[in-house]
Design an enzyme around this catalytic site. Sequence first.
Site, PDB file in Angstrom:
ATOM      1  N   SER A 140     -52.636  23.411  -4.545  1.00 46.24           N
ATOM      2  CA  SER A 140     -53.319  23.596  -3.251  1.00 46.24           C
ATOM      3  C   SER A 140     -54.623  24.328  -3.508  1.00 46.24           C
ATOM      4  O   SER A 140     -54.716  25.126  -4.448  1.00 46.24           O
ATOM      5  CB  SER A 140     -52.451  24.430  -2.299  1.00 46.24           C
ATOM      6  N   TYR A 154     -47.528  31.979  -1.648  1.00 43.04           N
ATOM      7  CA  TYR A 154     -47.852  30.545  -1.744  1.00 43.04           C
ATOM      8  C   TYR A 154     -48.997  30.334  -2.736  1.00 43.04           C
ATOM      9  O   TYR A 154     -48.937  29.473  -3.622  1.00 43.04           O
ATOM     10  CB  TYR A 154     -48.246  30.026  -0.355  1.00 43.04           C
ATOM     11  N   ALA A 155     -50.052  31.142  -2.606  1.00 42.37           N
ATOM     12  CA  ALA A 155     -51.217  31.001  -3.479  1.00 42.37           C
ATOM     13  C   ALA A 155     -50.845  31.277  -4.939  1.00 42.37           C
ATOM     14  O   ALA A 155     -51.315  30.582  -5.851  1.00 42.37           O
ATOM     15  CB  ALA A 155     -52.331  31.935  -3.020  1.00 42.37           C
ATOM     16  N   ALA A 156     -49.993  32.267  -5.164  1.00 40.87           N
ATOM     17  CA  ALA A 156     -49.565  32.574  -6.535  1.00 40.87           C
ATOM     18  C   ALA A 156     -48.787  31.396  -7.130  1.00 40.87           C
ATOM     19  O   ALA A 156     -48.988  31.018  -8.292  1.00 40.87           O
ATOM     20  CB  ALA A 156     -48.711  33.841  -6.549  1.00 40.87           C
ATOM     21  N   ILE A 187     -54.888  18.735   4.717  1.00 44.02           N
ATOM     22  CA  ILE A 187     -54.351  17.398   4.930  1.00 44.02           C
ATOM     23  C   ILE A 187     -53.411  17.449   6.136  1.00 44.02           C
ATOM     24  O   ILE A 187     -52.569  18.365   6.219  1.00 44.02           O
ATOM     25  CB  ILE A 187     -53.561  16.914   3.687  1.00 44.02           C
TER      26      ILE A 187
HETATM   27  P1  NAD Z   1     -44.535  18.311   4.232  1.00 42.45           P
HETATM   28  O1  NAD Z   1     -43.925  19.525   4.818  1.00 42.45           O
HETATM   29  O2  NAD Z   1     -44.530  17.039   5.010  1.00 42.45           O
HETATM   30  O3  NAD Z   1     -43.879  17.979   2.806  1.00 42.45           O
HETATM   31  C1  NAD Z   1     -43.158  18.899   2.050  1.00 42.45           C
HETATM   32  C2  NAD Z   1     -41.832  18.258   1.716  1.00 42.45           C
HETATM   33  O4  NAD Z   1     -41.099  19.141   0.852  1.00 42.45           O
HETATM   34  C3  NAD Z   1     -40.949  18.011   2.947  1.00 42.45           C
HETATM   35  O5  NAD Z   1     -40.511  16.666   2.973  1.00 42.45           O
HETATM   36  C4  NAD Z   1     -39.788  18.975   2.758  1.00 42.45           C
HETATM   37  O6  NAD Z   1     -38.570  18.482   3.305  1.00 42.45           O
HETATM   38  C5  NAD Z   1     -39.744  19.096   1.251  1.00 42.45           C
HETATM   39  N1  NAD Z   1     -39.032  20.279   0.811  1.00 42.45           N
HETATM   40  C6  NAD Z   1     -39.111  21.545   1.302  1.00 42.45           C
HETATM   41  N2  NAD Z   1     -38.250  22.343   0.673  1.00 42.45           N
HETATM   42  C7  NAD Z   1     -37.602  21.593  -0.248  1.00 42.45           C
HETATM   43  C8  NAD Z   1     -36.592  21.843  -1.200  1.00 42.45           C
HETATM   44  N3  NAD Z   1     -36.037  23.060  -1.350  1.00 42.45           N
HETATM   45  N4  NAD Z   1     -36.164  20.820  -1.981  1.00 42.45           N
HETATM   46  C9  NAD Z   1     -36.693  19.592  -1.852  1.00 42.45           C
HETATM   47  N5  NAD Z   1     -37.643  19.277  -0.949  1.00 42.45           N
HETATM   48  C10 NAD Z   1     -38.095  20.278  -0.164  1.00 42.45           C
HETATM   49  O7  NAD Z   1     -46.033  18.706   3.887  1.00 42.45           O
HETATM   50  P2  NAD Z   1     -47.073  18.091   2.841  1.00 42.45           P
HETATM   51  O8  NAD Z   1     -48.371  18.663   3.240  1.00 42.45           O
HETATM   52  O9  NAD Z   1     -46.923  16.634   2.695  1.00 42.45           O
HETATM   53  O10 NAD Z   1     -46.644  18.820   1.497  1.00 42.45           O
HETATM   54  C11 NAD Z   1     -46.580  18.178   0.234  1.00 42.45           C
HETATM   55  C12 NAD Z   1     -47.172  19.096  -0.815  1.00 42.45           C
HETATM   56  O11 NAD Z   1     -48.562  19.249  -0.582  1.00 42.45           O
HETATM   57  C13 NAD Z   1     -46.587  20.511  -0.774  1.00 42.45           C
HETATM   58  O12 NAD Z   1     -46.371  20.966  -2.096  1.00 42.45           O
HETATM   59  C14 NAD Z   1     -47.699  21.311  -0.125  1.00 42.45           C
HETATM   60  O13 NAD Z   1     -47.655  22.680  -0.438  1.00 42.45           O
HETATM   61  C15 NAD Z   1     -48.905  20.606  -0.674  1.00 42.45           C
HETATM   62  N6  NAD Z   1     -50.171  20.848   0.025  1.00 42.45           N
HETATM   63  C16 NAD Z   1     -50.330  20.455   1.318  1.00 42.45           C
HETATM   64  C17 NAD Z   1     -51.548  20.687   1.956  1.00 42.45           C
HETATM   65  C18 NAD Z   1     -51.807  20.260   3.388  1.00 42.45           C
HETATM   66  O14 NAD Z   1     -52.864  20.594   3.944  1.00 42.45           O
HETATM   67  N7  NAD Z   1     -50.885  19.563   4.045  1.00 42.45           N
HETATM   68  C19 NAD Z   1     -52.579  21.318   1.270  1.00 42.45           C
HETATM   69  C20 NAD Z   1     -52.379  21.702  -0.049  1.00 42.45           C
HETATM   70  C21 NAD Z   1     -51.182  21.453  -0.658  1.00 42.45           C
END
Ligand code: NAD
Length: 254
Positions: A140, A154-156, A187
């Site tokens: 991220s 989260y950042a760490a 996103i």
């Molecule tokens: P999202 O919440 O739709 O997706 C995250 C998914 O992880 C979910 O389907 C959730 O059920 C699953 N999850 C949570 N805990 C879990 C566990 N213990 N075991 C297995 N699955 C688990 O959101 P997203 O934005 O699609 O996130 C996907 C990735 O992108 C994440 O790592 C998130 O940190 C990263 N990210 C997102 C953004 C953004 O702006 N949306 C920005 C930077 C990074």
Amino acid sequence: MLEPRVAIITGAASGIGRALAVHYAGAGVRSIVGTFPGDPHDPQETLRLVHAVGGQAVVHEVDVRSTASVDAFAQRAVDEYGRLDYAVANAGILRNSSLAEMTDTRWTDMLDVDLTGVLRTLRAGAVRMTEGGAMVAVSSIAGAVYGWEGHAHYAAAKAGVLGLIRSVAVELGPRGIRANAVIPGLIETPQSLDPVNSLGPDGLARAGNDIPWGRVGTPAEVASVIAFLTSSQAGYVTGQSLIVDGGLTVKMRA
Ligand code: NAD
């Protein structure tokens, strides 16, 4: 003709993971769609979208906090399709906590999913990639580029993912396995639409106006970059991280 590739994707019942399963389906890559039962997302919707573009996938419950669960998830690829080529550590959680309220439990709970969960996924994938392969972890801009008030854990974790991926790339290169990271900006997904732990709909709309590209990103716009990094088109790219943010992090603010 190459045999069709097989991918495991954690967190694929929603957001970026779902978009990746659909993208892969369109490219002939078969996926094991990881779904976490603790969340309300519908993995059948991912499957429906995969089938709509003529692809193949199976849904498998996985909790990235458990090594046994992740190992069984990766093994499903071998049992179902006879091989594993790509491992995408996408699952993640986001929680809001000031430093003053950052208990050890909050800290370790976050790292267990967002950092150790990535390790478990890459490790389980690596032992099953017998003919080489590719891995991508989702970091991220929070952590990889910026600090974020109320989100130190989260950042760490997300910064840690970058060190992990570089080391995995060095270690697995000789086995023909590449490892890279994507660094998404803002996103629109269930995670960012959560107004308690993230920006919420209003915050996202406001932030979009300040992004050079003029809006926040879509899950598909990150998924296509992950797919590129796992594909043979990125065959000499390993240990790298690619920012996908519409120019957010390169904009100078006076
Ligand atoms: P999202 O919440 O739709 O997706 C995250 C998914 O992880 C979910 O389907 C959730 O059920 C699953 N999850 C949570 N805990 C879990 C566990 N213990 N075991 C297995 N699955 C688990 O959101 P997203 O934005 O699609 O996130 C996907 C990735 O992108 C994440 O790592 C998130 O940190 C990263 N990210 C997102 C953004 C953004 O702006 N949306 C920005 C930077 C990074």
